[in-house]
Design an enzyme around this catalytic site. Structure first.
Site, PDB file in Angstrom:
ATOM      1  CG  ASN A  87       2.167   3.152  -5.563  1.00  0.00           C
ATOM      2  OD1 ASN A  87       2.564   4.138  -6.185  1.00  0.00           O
ATOM      3  ND2 ASN A  87       3.012   1.879  -5.655  1.00  0.00           N
ATOM      4  CG  HIS A 111       3.408  -2.513 -14.761  1.00  0.00           C
ATOM      5  ND1 HIS A 111       3.103  -3.809 -14.364  1.00  0.00           N
ATOM      6  CD2 HIS A 111       4.637  -2.764 -15.568  1.00  0.00           C
ATOM      7  CE1 HIS A 111       4.140  -4.656 -14.721  1.00  0.00           C
ATOM      8  NE2 HIS A 111       4.826  -4.305 -15.527  1.00  0.00           N
ATOM      9  N   GLY A 121       0.740  -1.344  -0.228  1.00  0.00           N
ATOM     10  CA  GLY A 121      -0.110  -0.095  -0.037  1.00  0.00           C
ATOM     11  C   GLY A 121       0.907   1.414  -0.077  1.00  0.00           C
TER      12      GLY A 121
END
Ligand code: GRF
Length: 203
Positions: A17, A112, A15
């Site tokens: 991000n 990504h 988590g």
């Protein structure tokens, strides 16, 4: 009239991000209505982060549904109930089906840790490192039916210097992600992204 975008972040793991996005919200860099976290993993650390920031978090256990379709129907129900306008995948490890992707067409973003289309799928950082790449990076893109393949919103390169260890590269990639994802979300919130086929124009 509703003017602000409600955001759902879908995450399955650490988590970082998620936290970077929440910090950007708290700082006022991202102007949203509300934000919720949805996770498919009971023990995901991201749930602790949500508690820390007092973000509503919902754990939906995929194992309690008879199939993926039923699980995703539940997700749709939650998103509708919470009036979600934008979904940010942030280390969400489940592949969304065409049913879900179509329901939220052009409203799902993903981050990504490589320069797509290189090194799509799992272990992207390690794969680029082991390949001997001199440059890798981060991509934020819209989600389409094929994994890691939707129209690219932003990319940022990260160089792999001589003698660099894998964990150093991972740190560098994550730091880059934490800056890039809020930037891309901000462009979405400001209606600055125009999809033209595979291309995303920043207007
Ligand atoms: C990130 O590297 C992201 O690019 C990928 O999954 C990882 C999630 O990390 N999709 P975190 O859970 O946000 O720390």
């Amino acid at each position: 009239m509703k003017t602000k975008t409600n955001l759902a972040i879908l995450a399955s793991g650490n988590g970082s991000n998620f936290e970077a996005i929440i910090k950007a919200v708290k700082k006022g860099y991202l102007s949203i209505g509300k934000c919720i976290l949805i996770t498919d993993k009971k023990d995901a650390y991201v749930r602790e982060r949500a508690k820390k920031y007092k973000i509503k978090e919902i754990f939906v256990d995929p194992a309690s549904f008879k199939n993926k379709k039923e699980y995703e129907k539940k997700l749709v129900e939650i998103h509708d109930k919470e009036k979600i306008d934008l979904i940010a995948l942030a280390g969400y490890m489940k592949i969304l089906s065409p049913f879900f992707v179509k329901y939220f067409k052009n409203k799902i973003l993903n981050i990504h840790p490589s320069l797509l289309p290189s090194f799509s799928g799992k272990d992207a950082i390690e794969n680029a490192y082991n390949y001997g790449c001199k440059i890798t990076g981060v991509t934020v893109h819209f989600v389409s039916n094929a994994v890691d393949s939707g129209p690219i919103i932003m990319q940022k390169t990260v160089s792999i210097e001589e003698g660099m260890q894998l964990d150093e590269l991972e740190n560098k990639i994550h730091k880059t992600e934490h800056k890039l994802y809020p930037k891309a979300i901000r462009l979405f919130l400001k209606n600055k992204l125009k999809i033209e086929g595979r291309r995303v124009k920043i207007i």
